[in-house]
Write an enzyme that holds these catalytic residues in place. Structure first.
Site, short mmCIF file in Angstrom:
data_model
loop_
_atom_site.label_atom_id
_atom_site.label_comp_id
_atom_site.label_asym_id
_atom_site.label_seq_id
_atom_site.Cartn_x
_atom_site.Cartn_y
_atom_site.Cartn_z
N GLY A 10 1.00 -1.12 -0.05
CA GLY A 10 -0.04 -0.05 0.00
C GLY A 10 0.80 1.28 0.09
N GLY A 12 0.16 4.39 -0.31
CA GLY A 12 -0.66 5.46 -0.37
C GLY A 12 -0.08 6.80 0.65
N GLY A 15 1.55 4.46 3.63
CA GLY A 15 2.61 3.62 3.31
C GLY A 15 3.79 4.32 2.67
NE ARG A 83 -12.06 6.66 10.59
CZ ARG A 83 -12.34 7.14 11.79
NH1 ARG A 83 -13.55 7.22 12.04
NH2 ARG A 83 -11.48 7.57 12.17
NE ARG A 89 -9.66 4.22 13.52
CZ ARG A 89 -10.13 5.06 14.46
NH1 ARG A 89 -11.22 4.99 15.21
NH2 ARG A 89 -9.26 6.31 14.74
CG ASN A 121 -8.25 1.63 10.73
OD1 ASN A 121 -8.20 0.98 11.76
ND2 ASN A 121 -7.85 2.67 10.43
CG HIS A 176 -7.49 2.07 16.10
ND1 HIS A 176 -6.82 3.34 16.52
CD2 HIS A 176 -7.42 2.58 14.70
CE1 HIS A 176 -6.35 4.02 15.67
NE2 HIS A 176 -6.94 3.80 14.75
P1 A3D Z 1 -4.55 5.44 0.80
O1 A3D Z 1 -3.88 6.50 0.91
O2 A3D Z 1 -5.85 5.55 0.02
O3 A3D Z 1 -3.71 4.37 0.43
C1 A3D Z 1 -3.96 2.87 0.51
C2 A3D Z 1 -3.26 2.25 -0.80
O4 A3D Z 1 -3.54 0.86 -0.72
C3 A3D Z 1 -3.55 2.92 -1.99
O5 A3D Z 1 -2.44 3.42 -2.80
C4 A3D Z 1 -4.15 1.72 -2.78
O6 A3D Z 1 -3.89 1.68 -4.26
C5 A3D Z 1 -3.50 0.56 -2.07
N1 A3D Z 1 -4.17 -0.56 -2.29
C6 A3D Z 1 -5.59 -0.95 -2.34
N2 A3D Z 1 -5.57 -2.25 -2.62
C7 A3D Z 1 -4.44 -2.96 -2.51
C8 A3D Z 1 -4.02 -4.27 -2.56
N3 A3D Z 1 -4.80 -5.39 -2.80
N4 A3D Z 1 -2.73 -4.36 -2.92
C9 A3D Z 1 -1.68 -3.40 -2.69
N5 A3D Z 1 -2.10 -2.00 -2.67
C10 A3D Z 1 -3.47 -1.98 -2.41
O7 A3D Z 1 -4.87 5.41 2.48
P2 A3D Z 1 -4.07 5.47 3.73
O8 A3D Z 1 -2.55 5.24 3.29
O9 A3D Z 1 -4.32 7.08 4.18
O10 A3D Z 1 -4.54 4.51 4.66
C11 A3D Z 1 -4.22 3.05 4.57
C12 A3D Z 1 -4.94 2.23 5.51
O11 A3D Z 1 -4.32 2.46 6.81
C13 A3D Z 1 -6.45 2.53 5.76
O12 A3D Z 1 -7.18 1.39 5.89
C14 A3D Z 1 -6.56 3.34 6.95
O13 A3D Z 1 -7.89 3.25 7.44
C15 A3D Z 1 -5.39 2.76 7.56
N6 A3D Z 1 -4.72 3.49 8.90
C16 A3D Z 1 -4.60 2.73 10.19
C17 A3D Z 1 -4.16 3.74 11.10
C18 A3D Z 1 -4.04 3.03 12.49
O14 A3D Z 1 -3.68 3.77 13.34
C19 A3D Z 1 -4.53 1.70 12.72
C20 A3D Z 1 -3.97 4.93 10.85
C21 A3D Z 1 -4.04 5.37 9.66
C22 A3D Z 1 -4.63 4.89 8.53
#
Ligand code: A3D
Length: 311
Positions: A10, A12, A15, A83, A89, A121, A176
């Site tokens: 990931g 995004g 990541g 989200r 979540r 999440n 969480h």
């Molecule tokens: P975002 O910037 O949308 O990045 C997610 C990435 O995942 C995108 O680039 C997608 O293309 C990629 N993706 C989707 N499906 C796949 C797949 N099958 N294989 C590989 N890559 C894929 O989101 P984000 O970076 O802001 O958040 C990512 C996740 O982390 C989300 O579920 C958030 O809710 C979670 N998150 C959790 C916390 C915690 O404290 C637990 C904090 C912040 C974000």
């Protein structure tokens, strides 16, 4: 000396920022993976070109294929939807469970001995999904949430007391989300218990803000936060790769601690080169115990949803 290999799935917001922090701290070479063509490659290139001016040596590559992740020491899963305003979540469980399942299958094919840190999440359910699919022992699967919730709590306390964030210690337990259990009684400022420095009303307001810590970003950014989450992941990664054995709040699979078995719950755990090297059980007073039981019930419910969807 062979460098550690750190894969982030990931690429995004969370990541890519995690990849940047890992490189900045020279924790190892970094592989970014994503399903979107060009994104991991482009973001990795940008980080790699930062090395000379920021002063770090790390190979950073991006790929859409898991072959590039072969023999990773640590894999961080941030793949999945974040989200949007109005979402909880838990609303993400359906789509993200499938994503985490397929990502986990690929990871373990190429890195059967790695340590996995799950971030997607709803966290407690996704770390369960990853464990169930991988069959990894509890030492090698950990969820990140508690470090983030705790750093938010610490930042708010430091702001209210006008002291250095470094002087504030504190942690949260449990799942969480709304059911997290902020352990304010154990929080300290310069070694002094927080309740001696702040009235109960102010502490409660900070607790409420911490519980809604992620939600505060949704109307501002139309998505969730990523810098503090990435820094929190890196705190865990650093403790593992440097075998620091930091005691950090994270989602660990319990084995009788707090009277719970098999579930992943946010607890204090020691992180070292073997991964999750032990849970530190703290005494809970009756009110904390009640909150902890509530959080356990909520995580059980989410686990049931995942079982319905996937298994
Ligand atoms: P975002 O910037 O949308 O990045 C997610 C990435 O995942 C995108 O680039 C997608 O293309 C990629 N993706 C989707 N499906 C796949 C797949 N099958 N294989 C590989 N890559 C894929 O989101 P984000 O970076 O802001 O958040 C990512 C996740 O982390 C989300 O579920 C958030 O809710 C979670 N998150 C959790 C916390 C915690 O404290 C637990 C904090 C912040 C974000």
């Amino acid at each position: 000396m062979k460098r550690n290999k750190i894969t982030v799935v990931g690429s995004g917001n969370v990541g890519a920022t995690t990849g940047l922090f890992a490189a900045l701290k020279e924790l190892g070479d970094v592989v970014l993976v994503d399903i979107v063509q060009g994104v991991p490659q482009g973001k990795a290139l940008d980080i790699a070109e930062t090395g000379p001016v920021a002063g770090f040596d790390a190979h950073v590559v991006g790929s859409n294929s898991y072959e590039a992740t072969e023999e990773s020491d640590i894999v961080i899963i941030t793949a999945g939807l974040p989200r949007k305003p109005g979402m909880s979540r838990d609303d993400l469980v359906k789509i993200n469970a499938g994503i985490v399942k397929s990502v986990t299958e690929q990871i373990i094919k190429y890195s059967p001995d790695c340590i996995i840190i799950v971030v997607s999440n709803p966290l407690d359910a996704m770390v369960y999904t990853c464990q169930k699919v991988s069959g990894f022992p509890k030492e090698r699967i950990i969820g990140m949430a508690g470090v983030l919730d705790s750093t938010r709590f610490r930042a708010f306390v430091a702001e209210a007391l006008e002291v250095s964030v470094e002087s504030v210690q504190g942690f949260v337990l449990g799942g969480h989300g709304d059911t997290m259990v902020p352990m304010t009684r154990y929080a300290t400022v310069g070694g002094v218990p927080l309740p001696e420095l702040m009235d109960a009303k102010t502490i409660n307001a900070i607790v409420e803000r911490t519980k809604n810590g992620g939600g505060e970003f949704l109307p501002l950014l139309n998505t969730s936060a990523w810098v503090a989450p990435a820094a929190s992941i890196i705190d865990m990664v650093e403790s593992i790769v440097k075998d620091k054995k930091k005691v950090l709040p994270c989602a660990a699979q319990l084995d009788g601690e707090y009277g719970v078995s098999g579930l992943f719950i946010g607890v204090l755990a020691k992180l070292g080169k073997r991964g999750m090297e032990g849970v530190i059980e703290v005494k809970l007073d009756p009110a904390e115990k009640a909150l902890f039981e509530k959080t356990v019930a909520h995580v059980e419910e989410l686990k049931g949803k995942v079982d319905e969807i996937l298994f």
